[in-house]
Design a protein around this motif. Structure first.
Motif, PDB file in Angstrom:
ATOM      1  N   SER B  88     -11.040  64.611  56.788  1.00  0.00           N
ATOM      2  CA  SER B  88     -12.283  65.355  56.969  1.00  0.00           C
ATOM      3  C   SER B  88     -12.014  66.843  57.098  1.00  0.00           C
ATOM      4  CB  SER B  88     -13.005  64.858  58.222  1.00  0.00           C
ATOM      5  OG  SER B  88     -12.208  65.132  59.363  1.00  0.00           O
ATOM      6  N   LYS B  89     -10.743  67.230  57.163  1.00  0.00           N
ATOM      7  CA  LYS B  89     -10.379  68.645  57.280  1.00  0.00           C
ATOM      8  C   LYS B  89      -9.988  69.188  55.908  1.00  0.00           C
ATOM      9  CE  LYS B  89     -10.461  67.654  61.749  1.00  0.00           C
ATOM     10  NZ  LYS B  89      -9.804  66.404  61.934  1.00  0.00           N
ATOM     11  N   GLY B  90      -9.527  70.416  55.912  1.00  0.00           N
ATOM     12  CA  GLY B  90      -9.142  71.053  54.656  1.00  0.00           C
ATOM     13  C   GLY B  90      -7.905  70.413  54.041  1.00  0.00           C
ATOM     14  N   PRO B  91      -7.713  70.635  52.739  1.00  0.00           N
ATOM     15  CA  PRO B  91      -6.606  69.985  52.038  1.00  0.00           C
ATOM     16  C   PRO B  91      -5.231  70.369  52.584  1.00  0.00           C
ATOM     17  CG  PRO B  91      -7.561  71.731  50.688  1.00  0.00           C
ATOM     18  CD  PRO B  91      -8.457  71.561  51.867  1.00  0.00           C
ATOM     19  N   ALA B  92      -5.145  71.534  53.217  1.00  0.00           N
ATOM     20  CA  ALA B  92      -3.841  71.984  53.712  1.00  0.00           C
ATOM     21  C   ALA B  92      -3.316  71.097  54.831  1.00  0.00           C
ATOM     22  CB  ALA B  92      -3.923  73.427  54.203  1.00  0.00           C
ATOM     23  N   VAL B  93      -4.218  70.449  55.548  1.00  0.00           N
ATOM     24  CA  VAL B  93      -3.752  69.648  56.675  1.00  0.00           C
ATOM     25  C   VAL B  93      -3.885  68.147  56.444  1.00  0.00           C
ATOM     26  CG1 VAL B  93      -4.059  71.477  58.372  1.00  0.00           C
ATOM     27  CG2 VAL B  93      -5.961  69.950  57.885  1.00  0.00           C
ATOM     28  N   HIS B  94      -4.257  67.777  55.221  1.00  0.00           N
ATOM     29  CA  HIS B  94      -4.173  66.350  54.894  1.00  0.00           C
ATOM     30  C   HIS B  94      -2.709  65.956  55.023  1.00  0.00           C
ATOM     31  CE1 HIS B  94      -8.026  66.298  52.204  1.00  0.00           C
ATOM     32  NE2 HIS B  94      -8.224  66.840  53.392  1.00  0.00           N
ATOM     33  N   SER B  95      -2.471  64.837  55.644  1.00  0.00           N
ATOM     34  CA  SER B  95      -1.081  64.453  55.852  1.00  0.00           C
ATOM     35  C   SER B  95      -0.943  62.945  55.718  1.00  0.00           C
ATOM     36  CB  SER B  95      -0.637  64.885  57.251  1.00  0.00           C
ATOM     37  OG  SER B  95       0.396  65.824  57.166  1.00  0.00           O
ATOM     38  N   LEU B  96       0.092  62.563  55.012  1.00  0.00           N
ATOM     39  CA  LEU B  96       0.314  61.134  54.805  1.00  0.00           C
ATOM     40  C   LEU B  96       1.144  60.555  55.940  1.00  0.00           C
ATOM     41  CD1 LEU B  96       1.439  60.291  51.163  1.00  0.00           C
ATOM     42  CD2 LEU B  96      -0.346  59.171  52.496  1.00  0.00           C
ATOM     43  N   ARG B  97       0.782  59.346  56.361  1.00  0.00           N
ATOM     44  CA  ARG B  97       1.620  58.648  57.314  1.00  0.00           C
ATOM     45  C   ARG B  97       1.678  57.180  56.921  1.00  0.00           C
ATOM     46  NH1 ARG B  97      -0.720  58.296  63.043  1.00  0.00           N
ATOM     47  NH2 ARG B  97      -1.832  56.598  62.034  1.00  0.00           N
ATOM     48  N   ALA B  98       2.863  56.642  56.910  1.00  0.00           N
ATOM     49  CA  ALA B  98       3.003  55.236  56.543  1.00  0.00           C
ATOM     50  C   ALA B  98       3.794  54.491  57.606  1.00  0.00           C
ATOM     51  CB  ALA B  98       3.702  55.110  55.197  1.00  0.00           C
ATOM     52  N   GLN B  99       3.317  53.308  57.946  1.00  0.00           N
ATOM     53  CA  GLN B  99       4.094  52.443  58.825  1.00  0.00           C
ATOM     54  C   GLN B  99       5.163  51.769  57.964  1.00  0.00           C
ATOM     55  OE1 GLN B  99       1.917  53.850  61.613  1.00  0.00           O
ATOM     56  NE2 GLN B  99       3.504  52.345  62.148  1.00  0.00           N
ATOM     57  N   ALA B 100       6.358  51.725  58.491  1.00  0.00           N
ATOM     58  CA  ALA B 100       7.453  51.158  57.705  1.00  0.00           C
ATOM     59  C   ALA B 100       7.831  49.786  58.242  1.00  0.00           C
ATOM     60  CB  ALA B 100       8.668  52.070  57.788  1.00  0.00           C
ATOM     61  N   ASP B 101       8.323  48.961  57.352  1.00  0.00           N
ATOM     62  CA  ASP B 101       9.063  47.792  57.797  1.00  0.00           C
ATOM     63  C   ASP B 101      10.476  48.301  58.032  1.00  0.00           C
ATOM     64  OD1 ASP B 101      11.001  45.572  57.488  1.00  0.00           O
ATOM     65  OD2 ASP B 101       9.171  44.380  57.229  1.00  0.00           O
ATOM     66  N   LYS B 102      10.854  48.410  59.302  1.00  0.00           N
ATOM     67  CA  LYS B 102      12.113  49.089  59.630  1.00  0.00           C
ATOM     68  C   LYS B 102      13.323  48.511  58.906  1.00  0.00           C
ATOM     69  CE  LYS B 102      11.339  51.077  64.192  1.00  0.00           C
ATOM     70  NZ  LYS B 102      11.839  51.083  65.580  1.00  0.00           N
ATOM     71  N   LYS B 103      13.407  47.206  58.917  1.00  0.00           N
ATOM     72  CA  LYS B 103      14.577  46.559  58.308  1.00  0.00           C
ATOM     73  C   LYS B 103      14.588  46.812  56.801  1.00  0.00           C
ATOM     74  CE  LYS B 103      17.633  44.601  60.892  1.00  0.00           C
ATOM     75  NZ  LYS B 103      17.162  44.988  62.177  1.00  0.00           N
ATOM     76  N   ASP B 104      13.407  46.660  56.199  1.00  0.00           N
ATOM     77  CA  ASP B 104      13.294  46.903  54.764  1.00  0.00           C
ATOM     78  C   ASP B 104      13.698  48.330  54.431  1.00  0.00           C
ATOM     79  OD1 ASP B 104      12.573  44.554  53.722  1.00  0.00           O
ATOM     80  OD2 ASP B 104      10.485  45.099  53.233  1.00  0.00           O
TER      81      ASP B 104
END
Lengths: 470, 633
Positions: B88-104
């Protein structure tokens, strides 16, 4: 070669003469736009027709010109001599115009402001020297010597009156900066931890804050425009019995050779205030002598009114006639002076003394200065006393906050523009992170006044006020 | 007795997130590379939170990918939930976050390392780095094998003299009970390197089956997934996602903590290392923000292979019994079984101001340092430094100029410049507020900013580079087209505008102008843009952002031009600051200590004033004059 044209005060402040130097490719044009050889203030259209912006371009290098610095509305600002030095035969090797003004710091700043308005940029400390060096006019050793001088002067300035004056602005500005910083911190915390800090409704709150702070800054600017000298001065009241010599002291202090800057009507029609400059310090003299020289000040105004004046005073000069002994009237005055700061002036010290200084000292523990209006002795001492008391912080200052320099004024103006830009960004419906661009601008601009532009502030603020992280 | 074993070009110490990127970059650039790890099974291990990215960290990952690094590709292969933050904010602060399968994640990264040419993995601990004439010559393992080499990259993370602490329990181990590296610190100190002690921590893990999720809010991943790697398309990586869960602490939690605060090693003085402010333990939060009635708790799955859940927001070093009591006050965790305790970890790291922008030590040639051992924190910060150190070790060996990204080019540049110029008193974390030019440094344009550089360096394939050029061309042409396409106030257009809550046109305008309106977008405008041809989504996004935020972007570009002026004024290595007359004493000392590479960097050192910079500039101009003259003779 540097592109822009700079203007700055080339002489030290506080002297009788101020030299303003303009250097750069636009110097001749800018000077021509504010200078006129004849005064036509009565007839502005006529002046405008005579006014010649190419005046200096046509004149030969190394010539001196007598004339007037004119405001844009055609009114005369100051009577000046102007020295013209064309490139490359000048201090900076650029076109240089030097304006000699006989006015005090106030006028010099006004001229500077006018030049900036016409397109010059305020010179950084040492910038003329830097240009002189970069353009090969002086060698490194010379440049370094000048730079050193400049830096030592700055250090001196830190200890001087300027610091005390600026300290107050600093505080005023700092509050606004902290407010801006807090809001930036909130935005950043929300951007950094969006699942934790919510920005909904924030822009309305910010909008209110911005309007509030713009108002505060605007007041500061208005103040600079309207009453700079008044607000700048130390409110000084001269008291004493009739015939003690108040009015002659006033006249001495207001000597014509001194830079009398302005006359401002006082708060009552009986009282006049005069503004006078002593060294770097400006006094607002409350001319109690101007009421009726023969009347008793206290009797005339009543105790209440007298208290009010004395209450507003930052500094009091108590004039005592040393040729007569103390009486009830003196006691009455002394009773009003307790808890105030000031000095006792033992007037008529050239005459035989009838005054018991010991008993006077018992009643009031102010310092005494021997003085003679007739011979003019003691005036220098008095001036030094006032200057020293001020620098040592013995004289506290009136409550007004004001800007001390054009540089600060520029910074505040820029900050206002930036904050207004934030409001526009809010109105345009932009996302919150766009607010940061101009908020940061305003924060940094205001930081110039405090000499503080630390970039870590924001990060520290976020951590301090917002609980972040995993 | 030490014995000499095989020679290598580059030796990397540590195979965490920095070490992996460093080793891969060096090997891919043709250097014979050897990477040491205390445990092969812990390659690219995620000992703390099970996610990659997040605000500003996501930017780093995309930049690493744009340069030809591995982290983005690896998380794209192994994520179990993906989310674009701040949409909902400006494109500069869009940020990706992904949960990882740690072992994978760990396994996939290991697979990549094991199958990279020129790259050898070895289990072992380094005891000594050999330096002759201020130049690295090799390393010695604790088993006394000597590996001569041309460059060393130290990526020891949190392992140097690591100590894990909770309550009165203190173990001299690295994270997750792995063995610590106890020998190297002494060697570093003998080499004259300043070493300090930092601290961080991790929360407990609980058994998913014992959590009452009905008392928590579910946090799902995005339906439309944006990959981290520019080489992947959203449809390539689509998969079933798992949820995270949100809950809160309460006054009861806080009471338990406060009642036992004297048993916390942080407050008893048992922990001396400096901890990060952005990632405080729950006891820190409760003490410092005593007016807050609750703190957020975020439960994240550790992977599909396990029932363990990570209790984000509640790291702690309180004694085990207090931990149990405290976690059990949190709604949903009343009956939770704790699988692993929370703990704090102390470790040695270097003061990063001893490094150049290339991440090479100023005083020891070919010795590089990257990652948490530089005083940073986070997987992403580590990877970002790792790839730069790897690239620069390889370039040093080949006699090439180092790659130094500046603050206007990348978050990586901001990160490294901050570390080496300002230093840090706590584990340093990336934040978008640290980037002055963040409107330009967006996660969506990392490829446009950096992939050309990656290609020139040799980490990006010709094919990928050609695709970038094609993308650039499409963006440019489309922007030009929109700027030229005029739109009249036809009834169709007016209807479109009123439908979208936009002011009606008084006269004709261009599509580009319309696009600037906050309520309109490139996508919406397709309705009245009759000539539009279909373009890839990434191109449309760039067109939209570039036109929409044109004014702001131009302003930042002007700021950057200003910044570059000082940045491009280089200070010669052999400058004698004592010759610079009238520098203030403090500035003189700081400049001597830091030896900044440019006037711009000098101006960011605390204690160096604008007046000092003027003096320095004058001196440099003078030197230039002398050099010019001597050249002409």
């Amino acid at each position: 070669m540097e592109q822009d044209t700079i203007a700055g005060i080339a002489s030290g402040m506080g002297g009788g003469i101020g030299i303003i130097r303009i250097s750069g490719r636009e110097a001749l044009r800018i000077a021509g736009e504010v200078f006129c050889t004849k005064k036509y203030s009565e007839d502005i259209p006529k002046w405008k027709s005579l006014w010649d912006r190419n005046f200096f371009k046509k004149k030969k290098s190394h010539t001196i010109h007598y004339g007037f610095i004119m405001n844009d509305d055609g009114s005369v600002l100051d009577e000046v001599m102007v020295l013209l030095m064309k490139s490359p035969k000048s201090y900076t090797c650029e076109d240089v115009v030097e304006i000699d003004s006989h006015g005090g710091p106030y006028l010099i700043q006004k001229i500077l402001k006018l030049l900036i308005h016409h397109g010059a940029r305020l010179a950084e400390p040492g910038e003329f020297t830097k240009r002189a060096f970069l353009n090969g006019r002086i060698d490194l050793a010379q440049a370094e010597a000048v730079m050193k001088l400049i830096s030592s002067k700055n250090e001196f300035a830190l200890d001087s009156a300027v610091k005390q004056l600026e300290g107050r602005v600093s505080k005023y500005i700092e509050r606004i900066r902290q407010e801006i910083l807090h809001n930036m911190g909130y935005i950043e915390a929300a951007l950094d931890d969006p699942e934790h800090y919510d920005l909904s409704g924030f822009s309305d709150k910010l909008h209110g804050m911005l309007q509030e702070e713009i108002k505060c800054l605007q007041e500061l600017l208005d103040h600079f425009e309207n009453g700079r000298m008044k607000s700048e001065g130390i409110n000084t009241v001269i008291v004493g019995k009739p015939n003690a010599g108040k009015s002659s002291l006033m006249n001495l202090l207001l000597d014509e050779e001194r830079a009398i800057v302005t006359n401002i009507a006082g708060t009552t029609r009986d009282i006049l205030e005069e503004t006078v400059q002593i060294g770097n310090i400006v006094l607002n003299l409350v001319d109690t002598a101007g009421i009726h020289d023969t009347d008793d000040f206290v009797e005339h105004l009543g105790v209440e009114k007298a208290m009010e004046y004395l209450g507003q005073a930052d500094f009091i000069i108590y004039v005592v006639d040393a040729s007569v002994s103390l009486d009830q009237a003196d006691d009455k005055i002394i009773s009003l002076l307790s808890g105030k700061s000031g000095v006792i002036l033992l007037n008529k010290s050239d005459l035989e003394s009838a005054l018991n200084i010991e008993s006077l000292k018992k009643k009031i523990d102010w310092d005494c200065i021997s003085f003679s209006n007739r011979r003019g002795t003691g005036l220098e001492k008095l001036e030094k006393y006032i200057t020293d008391s001020f620098l040592h912080g013995d004289i506290s200052y009136n409550d007004q906050i004001y800007l001390t320099s054009v540089r600060h004024r520029e910074a505040v103006e820029d900050a206002v523009v930036s904050l207004e830009q934030v409001i526009e960004t809010i109105h345009a419906g932009m996302p919150e992170d766009f607010f940061m661009v101009d908020l940061m601008d305003a924060y940094q601009k205001l930081g110039l006044i405090n000499g503080d532009t630390a970039s870590e502030d924001l990060v520290n603020k976020i951590f301090k006020e917002f609980c972040m992280g995993k | 007795m030490p014995y000499t074993y095989e020679s290598y070009d580059v030796v990397v110490i540590g195979a965490g997130h920095a070490g992996c990127e460093a080793a891969l970059a060096a090997a891919r650039l043709g250097c014979k590379t050897l990477v040491f790890t205390v445990s092969i099974d812990s390659i690219a291990m995620m000992p703390c939170n099970p996610n990659i990215g997040g605000s500003s960290k996501g930017h780093l990952v995309r930049e690493v990918d744009a340069l030809g690094g591995e982290m983005g590709k690896n998380i794209d292969k192994t994520f179990i939930q993906s989310k674009m933050l701040n949409t909902s904010k400006g494109p500069a602060v869009h940020s990706l976050r992904a949960q990882a399968d740690k072992k994978d994640y760990s396994r996939e990264m290991r697979r990549v390392l094991e199958n990279t040419d020129n790259l050898v993995i070895k289990q072992g601990e380094i005891a000594e780095i050999y330096v002759e004439n201020q130049q690295v010559t090799g390393v010695r393992t604790t088993s006394d094998a000597v590996y001569p080499c041309k460059a060393v990259i130290m990526c020891t993370g949190t392992y140097l003299k690591a100590r894990c602490i909770y309550g009165e329990v203190s173990n001299n181990t690295g994270p997750n009970g792995l063995s610590a590296a106890n020998h190297l610190t002494e060697c570093l100190e003998n080499l004259g390197i300043e070493v300090r002690r930092f601290k961080t921590g991790t929360p407990a893990r609980v058994d998913k089956r014992t959590i009452d999720f009905s008392k928590m809010q579910e946090q799902k991943g995005d339906e439309r997934i944006v990959p981290f790697s520019f080489t992947n398309q959203p449809e390539d990586i689509k998969k079933e996602q798992v949820s995270c869960w949100l809950t809160y602490t309460n006054l009861e939690t806080h009471k338990i903590i406060m009642d036992n605060i004297d048993r916390s090693p942080l407050y008893s003085g048992n922990i001396k290392g400096t901890g990060p402010r952005y990632c405080p333990s729950i006891e820190d939060k409760v003490v410092r923000f005593s007016d807050k009635e609750r703190h957020q708790v975020f439960l994240e799955p550790e992977g599909n292979y396990t029932n363990e859940m990570y209790i984000g927001g509640m790291s702690s070093s309180l004694p085990e019994d207090v931990q149990y009591a405290m976690y059990h006050t949190v709604p949903g965790l009343e009956n939770a079984t704790i699988v692993r305790n929370a703990y704090a970890i102390e470790y040695d790291c270097i003061n990063p101001v001893q490094l150049k922008g290339s991440l090479e030590f100023k005083d020891i040639s070919s010795f590089f340092c990257a990652g948490q051992s530089n005083g940073s924190s986070g997987y992403e910060e580590a990877a970002a430094q790792g790839i730069i150190a790897g690239i620069n070790a390889a370039r040093k060996i080949k006699g090439k100029e180092p790659l130094i990204l500046d603050r206007s080019q990348a978050y990586i540049g901001v990160l490294i410049d901050d570390l080496i110029t300002k230093g840090t008193n706590e584990p340093y974390r990336m934040m978008t507020s640290r980037a002055e030019y963040r409107l330009l440094l967006r996660q969506d344009n990392a490829d446009l900013r950096l992939t050309r550089i990656g290609y020139q360096i040799g980490l990006i394939s010709k094919q990928r580079y050609d695709a970038l050029c094609e993308k650039e061309k499409m963006i440019q042409l489309e922007i030009e087209r929109l700027e030229k396409t005029t739109i009249g106030a036809s009834s169709e257009v007016q209807e479109f505008l009123s439908k979208n809550g936009s002011t009606l046109l008084q006269s004709g305008t261009t599509l580009a102008e319309l696009l600037k309106r906050p309520e309109l977008s490139y996508e919406l405008l397709s309705e009245i843009d009759v000539d539009r041809r279909p373009l890839p989504g990434a191109v449309c996004e760039q067109v939209n952002i570039n036109l929409k935020y044109d004014g702001y972007i131009k302003r930042q570009e002007r700021q950057v031009a200003q910044y570059k002026k000082l940045e491009n004024k280089k200070i010669p290595d052999d400058i004698n600051y004592d010759d610079v007359y009238s520098l203030r004493k403090e500035a003189l000392q700081k400049l001597k200590d830091f030896r900044p590479a440019s006037v711009g960097q000098a101006s960011r050192i605390s204690g160096v004033s604008p007046a000092d910079i003027s003096v320095l500039l004058i001196y440099l101009e003078k030197c230039k004059g002398i050099r010019k003259n001597s050249n002409s003779i």
